[in-house]
Design a protein around this motif. Structure first.
Motif, PDB file in Angstrom:
ATOM      1  N   THR A  18      37.230  41.170  33.373  1.00  0.00           N
ATOM      2  CA  THR A  18      38.690  41.165  33.383  1.00  0.00           C
ATOM      3  C   THR A  18      39.234  42.512  33.817  1.00  0.00           C
ATOM      4  N   PRO A 143      40.589  38.404  26.638  1.00  0.00           N
ATOM      5  CA  PRO A 143      39.840  37.230  27.129  1.00  0.00           C
ATOM      6  C   PRO A 143      39.212  36.493  25.953  1.00  0.00           C
ATOM      7  N   THR A 176      38.913  32.023  28.941  1.00  0.00           N
ATOM      8  CA  THR A 176      37.990  32.358  30.022  1.00  0.00           C
ATOM      9  C   THR A 176      36.685  31.592  29.849  1.00  0.00           C
TER      10      THR A 176
END
Length: 256
Positions: A18, A143, A176
């Motif tokens: 990320t 995430p 995610t």
């Protein structure tokens, strides 16, 4: 200068992926971007082919300036403050400081005129370093796997933020490694969780191009911009910009 931390209490959720992709997307839009790797594994530096020297102790104790340690990457407008293995002792180093929670802020303060965005790639856990990150960052981007344990740690983080009255820290979570073939993942996506103000609409799918990132040593959005993961990270960054009030215009980003 805005400071955005890619953070989660839980490991293995894609924090570095990320951070690397959001930093690249930020710089691609013309923002002067710094990625600070705070994890002793140095994965962000590895992805950008930048190796750090043993500087953690001197940097956090104010004996070295960040500007002397920052390295450029092969991408215009994107610099890296690399980690090294000494970061494994960062909690001990912070504990010895008089104001440990302000230490990251002090490191970043001289860089305000040099960068529009700083992205922190954080190690997992809830520690003294984590609390220093909460003090230094304007926003946490979290995430989160569509799994019971990952959602549990997200709740722990939200509760910690509330209990410690960290009001100025914006928290935005996103899903995610989403595999739409799995019932649990679909259930989470379609649940009321997605309606929470702190949950972003964008989610990153489980995709092979993400697994290639460490091998290729470059951001997914750079080598597979039209793939499922590449387009997902672009959508994620656009939503982060919107939620944080960042202008999408490269020209206006100079005034952040």
């Amino acid at each position: 200068m805005r400071v955005i931390a890619s953070y989660n209490i839980k490991g293995g959720v894609g924090k570095t992926t990320t951070a690397v992709n959001l930093a690249w997307l930020s710089s691609r839009e013309g923002r002067r971007t710094l990625l600070w790797d705070l994890d002793s594994q140095g994965a962000a530096g590895y992805c950008f082919r930048v190796q750090g020297r043993a500087h953690g102790k001197r940097l956090l104790r104010g004996k070295s300036d960040a500007a002397d340690i920052i390295r450029s990457t092969s991408y215009d407008g994107l610099d890296l403050l690399p980690a090294d293995f000494s970061y494994r002792n960062v909690d001990v180093l912070l504990h010895d400081e008089k104001q440990p929670l302000n230490r990251l802020q002090k490191v970043l303060k001289p860089l305000k005129q040099d960068y529009d965005i700083v992205i922190l790639d954080c190690p997992p856990g809830l520690s003294l370093l984590s609390e220093a990150v909460f003090r230094a960052a304007d926003m946490l981007v979290v995430p989160t796997l569509p799994s019971i344990l990952s959602l549990r740690t997200l709740k722990m983080l939200i509760d910690f933020r509330k209990e410690h009255a960290i009001k100025d820290l914006q928290l935005l979570a996103f899903l995610t490694m989403v595999d739409r073939r799995k019932k649990l993942h679909n259930d989470v996506i379609e649940s009321s969780l997605r309606a929470q103000s702190w949950m972003l609409e964008a989610f990153v799918p489980y995709a092979s191009e993400v697994e290639q990132m460490a091998e290729r040593r470059e951001p997914v959005a750079a080598y597979a911009p039209h793939g499922r993961a590449g387009t997902a990270y672009m959508a994620l960054w656009q939503e982060v910009c919107k939620k944080s009030g960042l202008s999408p215009s490269p020209q206006s980003s100079r005034s952040c």
